[in-house]
Structures are given as structure tokens and as C-alpha cells.
Design a protein around this motif. Structure first.
Motif, mmCIF file in Angstrom:
data_model
loop_
_atom_site.group_PDB
_atom_site.id
_atom_site.type_symbol
_atom_site.label_atom_id
_atom_site.label_comp_id
_atom_site.label_asym_id
_atom_site.label_seq_id
_atom_site.Cartn_x
_atom_site.Cartn_y
_atom_site.Cartn_z
ATOM 1 N N SER A 375 -91.544 -81.600 62.330
ATOM 2 C CA SER A 375 -91.107 -81.456 60.945
ATOM 3 C C SER A 375 -91.646 -80.181 60.295
ATOM 4 N N ALA A 376 -92.500 -79.453 61.010
ATOM 5 C CA ALA A 376 -93.084 -78.227 60.462
ATOM 6 C C ALA A 376 -92.016 -77.146 60.291
ATOM 7 N N ALA A 377 -92.269 -76.255 59.353
ATOM 8 C CA ALA A 377 -91.310 -75.178 59.069
ATOM 9 C C ALA A 377 -91.211 -74.217 60.253
ATOM 10 N N ASP A 378 -90.002 -73.762 60.532
ATOM 11 C CA ASP A 378 -89.712 -72.759 61.569
ATOM 12 C C ASP A 378 -90.152 -73.184 62.969
ATOM 13 N N VAL A 379 -90.329 -74.484 63.186
ATOM 14 C CA VAL A 379 -90.759 -74.914 64.510
ATOM 15 C C VAL A 379 -89.693 -74.622 65.561
ATOM 16 N N GLY A 380 -88.424 -74.622 65.146
ATOM 17 C CA GLY A 380 -87.341 -74.324 66.079
ATOM 18 C C GLY A 380 -87.351 -72.895 66.569
ATOM 19 N N LYS A 381 -87.992 -72.004 65.790
ATOM 20 C CA LYS A 381 -88.097 -70.603 66.189
ATOM 21 C C LYS A 381 -89.378 -70.334 66.971
ATOM 22 N N THR A 382 -90.329 -71.229 66.830
ATOM 23 C CA THR A 382 -91.620 -71.060 67.520
ATOM 24 C C THR A 382 -91.511 -71.398 69.001
ATOM 25 N N TYR A 383 -90.674 -72.382 69.317
ATOM 26 C CA TYR A 383 -90.534 -72.853 70.690
ATOM 27 C C TYR A 383 -89.127 -72.558 71.218
#
Length: 510
Positions: A375-383
């Protein structure tokens, strides 16, 4: 106004232009002293017999320079007349025997091609041609020079503009479509000079239109005022006109065997020797025109530079299928990861494991992705995410690979129900095929490679395997909303991406 721009001639273009112009010059030289006398005989106006070609050349040169912004192509026009001593090339060659008159008649029938004759300034061409016969208005030498210049330049503009539009299309698709990657030949110096070279101008102008059955069928439909489903007479006319324009683009398949996907049709065809050897349903990318309104109105874009595609639209392109991957690994795009995968993972801690999705951080596999706060922000861009081969893999059991800058491909899918929908614009840009094994058979034929494909696709222990084609096969992702189908019948499709509106607007604005 959006102006059609030609390729700059450059040194090579100018050199070739001049070389070819020498042929014209040779044919004109023998008549140089006779040009005025010939005009006097043809028009019955003796004032033309006093025309001096050196004085005329100076006046024509000045006229070309002063009208550079209004000429069809000033650089090519200047080059061709400079190479011919600024003589009235077209008038000299084609005024006798009514060659120019026949040209005006042909250009006046541009409506048969879905184009307005006034696009090519045919009324101006006709009026200057008629004026050359009016002795009362041409009663002195200055008037004769002016009338001759007006006729030569009017003929040059109309004839070259018409010939370029009919032979290559009026609009450059690369200039108006943001996702167009099919190599399409455009006019150059050699094509520009053709009308000046030909012996029979009327025959040349008749000969350059596309000769294919598709084009002739659409022309017939235009003349017969065939109505497209759900469209008015005017909308149907516009719909046919934009597809005639597409058929004039120099990008029509010429190979003996190729794969052709018509995006609005939601169909894939394997064409062999001009006939469909295999046809199947496909699902294509989602588009901006989701309501699929039948009205073909002007495209709303003030600068008219390019269209604004929805980011999931399947691009138009031509490439070569070079290999397949059986039991493919899906490298999940960032957009899908952010908008879907991460959201599902946040709701269901077991989602990634159940879907065979691996998670990577800076290229390294994350051993326990359940510990990540999705649910953290920008997690989809981190991984980054990859889905392993299996029954749930979104690419199904096989994908067909070809080089392209949009990272799209043809592939299988576990979501078979979508093939039953009438509107199959449901993917993220790639093309899902209904019968992947049959497509593989059509490309590879029978043999060891196909056996590996068919066996691998049903394996209970699926592993990714790349298998290359011995001979690469062209693939075309095209966009036609009106066409002749494989049974020779006229078919219509909805403009799911709104590309007809884009093209129509540029056709009428140029």
C-alpha cells in the motif's frame, strides 16, 4: 493550415533532377524557336509569335521566386525550370493535342478518389487554360508573357500536386499518427519530375492510381453511395475516402506470405499468394473511442500536428516475426504493475504466489514478497515483476516475437472468453490470438520445431523455450475501417481508435 512537406532535395536529389531534366530539355530545344509560333497557331492569336524565350525565361524565373510560398514544392520547381532554361516545359509539351485540357478533366474527377478537385487548384488551372485562348485580353506582348507564365505555373502546381497525391497519398501517415511505424515511401525528386517526362500526360495521370481490387471496390462504393452501417450518406462518404487514402500509401504488403492484423476488424489473416490461408479472431489494445460513435467529424486538435493516442492502443507497424517463446515469461510493464498487480497484492497477501509472479528489487529476486507493504506510495515503481510460465500466465502458452519500438507482440491468452465479444479492444496493446497453435503451424509448418512447440504448450512442467523461424515472416498491424475482405466483399468496422477522424481532418485541411 497543415502543409504537406516533401523530402528536401539535397545535392543528390538536385543532381538527379537536373540529369533527368536534360531529357526534357533535349526534347524542348528542337522546338525552342517554334514555341511562340506554335502557340499562335493553337490559339489563333498572332501576339504569341512575338514571344522571346530569353525574356520569357527571365520573367518566369522572377515569378517562381516571388511565388515560392504558394508553389507545390518550390525547391523542386526551381530546379526543374532552371535545368530547362526557364522554358514553359508543360505548355510546350502538352498544350498541343489538348494534353493540358485532358489533364484538367482528369484532375476534375478527383472526387472518384475521395479527394476534392479544388485541393489541386483545378479551377485556377482551367481558367488560365481558357484565358490563353482569349484574344481580347491578350492583345499585347506583356499580356502574352503573363498569360503564358500563369498557365505554366498553374499547370505545374495542379499536375504535380495531383500526381503526388494519387501515387503516394495526400497525407504522410508518419506526420499525423503518433504510433505509426510502417515504412511508407513518400514523394521525392524522381517522382516529382515524372509528369514533366512522360510522353502522354493523360495516360500517366490515369496510370498512377492504385491498381488493386481493394481500391477499385472502394471507388465503386463511393460512386454508388454505399452506406456504412449506422452512418449517414456524408459519414459513409468520408469513411470510404479515408480508407482510399490509406490504400494510396506505399506500404501495401508485397510478400508472397505474411501475417496481417486489421486492428478495427479484430482479425488476423495469414496470407499466402494473395489468399487467406488462415483467419482467426484477435483481441487488440483498448482505444480512446470507447463509445465507438459512428459520426466521422473533424478531429479536435488546434495545432494538427499528431493525434493523441490512448496508451493502450495497438500501434500500426510492419516488422518480421523471427521467433516464438513457448511457455513465455511475462515481464510485467510498470503501468500494469502499478495499476493492477500492486493493488491486488495489497488486498490479497497470497495473490503473487498464486499467480506465479516473482518480485525483483534492483534485478535481484525478493525471496519473501509478503513482507512488502504494497500500500506504500510508488511501490509499483520500486519493484519489477515477472510471471513464470503456467496456466495463469497472461501470455498463455506462446508468444510470437518481432522487433518493434512499442514492445508489442502476438500471444496466446488464458482469457478465452474475450474472443466471444463483438468488440475485442481489451488488451494493453499486444495482440491476443485465438488459435496460437494453428498460427505456429502456419508459420513453422510441420517438422521438429513445430513438434517442440506443440509438445511444450501442453507440458505439465512448463519451461520457457525460444524457437527461431528458419525464415522470418512479415507481420503487418494495420488499420482499415473499410476494406475488401478475403471473400471479395466490402466490409466496414468501427473506428475504435478515432484514427479516421484524425486522417479526415488532415485530408480536408491540407
Amino acid at each position: 493550415m497543415y502543409l504537406l512537406k516533401f523530402r528536401r532535395p539535397g545535392l543528390l536529389g538536385i543532381f538527379l533532377l537536373i540529369i533527368f531534366s536534360l531529357t526534357i530539355l533535349q526534347s524542348c530545344k528542337k522546338n525552342k524557336s517554334q514555341i511562340g509560333a506554335q502557340l499562335a497557331k493553337e490559339t489563333g492569336n498572332k501576339i504569341f509569335s512575338q514571344v522571346d524565350m530569353e525574356q520569357f525565361g527571365q520573367k518566369l524565373k522572377s515569378a517562381i521566386a516571388s511565388r515560392a510560398k504558394t508553389l507545390q514544392n518550390p525547391k523542386f520547381t526551381e530546379a526543374i525550370y532552371a535545368a530547362n532554361n526557364y522554358e514553359p516545359v508543360l505548355v510546350t509539351k502538352y498544350f498541343p493535342d489538348s494534353g493540358l485540357l485532358k489533364a484538367t478533366e482528369i484532375i476534375s474527377r478527383a472526387g472518384d478518389h475521395g479527394l476534392s478537385p479544388e485541393t489541386f487548384k483545378v479551377s485556377e488551372f482551367k481558367s488560365t487554360l481558357a484565358k490563353i485562348h482569349q484574344q481580347t485580353n491578350i492583345n499585347n506582348l506583356d499580356a502574352a508573357y503573363q498569360a503564358l507564365i500563369e498557365l505554366e505555373l498553374a499547370a505545374s502546381h495542379s499536375i504535380t500536386a495531383y500526381s503526388q497525391a494519387i501515387e503516394f497519398g495526400k497525407v504522410s501517415p508518419r506526420r499525423i499518427y503518433a504510433q505509426y511505424y510502417t515504412k511508407t515511401k513518400r514523394p521525392d525528386s524522381l517522382s516529382f519530375i515524372k509528369p514533366y517526362q512522360t510522353k502522354n500526360l493523360a495516360f500517366f495521370l490515369d496510370s498512377i492510381q492504385p491498381a488493386g481490387a481493394d481500391y477499385k471496390m472502394l471507388q465503386q462504393a463511393l460512386k454508388q453511395e454505399v452506406l456504412a452501417p449506422g452512418c449517414s450518406a456524408e459519414e459513409s462518404k468520408r469513411l470510404i475516402a479515408v480508407n482510399l487514402e490509406r490504400l494510396r500509401w506505399k506500404n501495401i504488403p508485397a510478400e508472397d506470405k505474411y501475417v496481417w492484423v486489421n486492428i478495427p476488424e479484430f482479425k488476423l489473416h495469414v496470407i499466402e499468394n494473395g489468399k487467406a490461408a488462415l483467419t482467426m479472431k484477435v483481441c487488440v489494445g483498448e482505444g480512446r473511442n470507447q463509445n465507438i460513435a459512428p459520426s466521422l467529424t473533424e478531429f479536435d486538435d488546434n495545432d494538427l500536428e499528431k493525434d493523441r493516442p490512448f496508451n493502450r492502443e495497438t500501434p500500426q507497424l510492419k516488422s518480421m516475426i523471427h521467433s516464438v517463446q513457448v511457455n513465455p515469461v511475462w515481464n510485467i510493464p510498470e503501468s500494469i504493475a502499478t495499476n493492477k498487480i500492486v493493488k491486488y497484492a495489497a488486498k490479497d497477501r497470497y495473490y503473487l504466489g498464486n499467480k506465479n509472479i516473482d518480485v525483483f528489487y534492483k534485478g535481484k529476486l525478493v525471496e519473501d514478497p509478503e513482507t512488502i507493504d504494497w500500500s506504500a506510495a510508488d511501490v509499483g515503481k520500486t519493484y519489477t515483476f515477472k510471471q513464470r510460465p503456467g496456466d495463469d500466465n497472461s501470455l498463455g502458452k506462446i508468444k510470437f516475437l518481432f522487433n518493434n519500438q512499442s514492445s508489442v507482440y502476438l500471444h496466446d491468452t488464458p482469457a478465452k472468453a474475450a474472443f466471444n465479444q463483438p468488440v475485442r479492444a481489451v488488451s494493453h496493446g499486444c495482440v491476443r490470438v485465438e488459435q496460437p497453435l494453428e498460427l505456429a503451424r502456419a508459420l513453422f509448418g510441420t517438422g521438429k520445431k513445430f513438434d517442440r512447440i506443440s509438445t511444450g504448450m501442453v507440458s505439465k512442467d512448463p519451461k520457457a523455450e525460444n524457437i527461431s523461424l528458419s525464415k522470418q515472416i512479415p507481420v503487418y498491424l494495420s488499420y482499415y475501417t473499410c476494406w475488401q475482405n478475403t471473400e471479395g466483399k466490402l466490409k466496414f468496422a468501427k473506428d475504435i481508435y478515432g484514427l479516421d477522424a484524425v486522417l479526415y481532418t488532415h485530408l480536408i485541411k491540407i
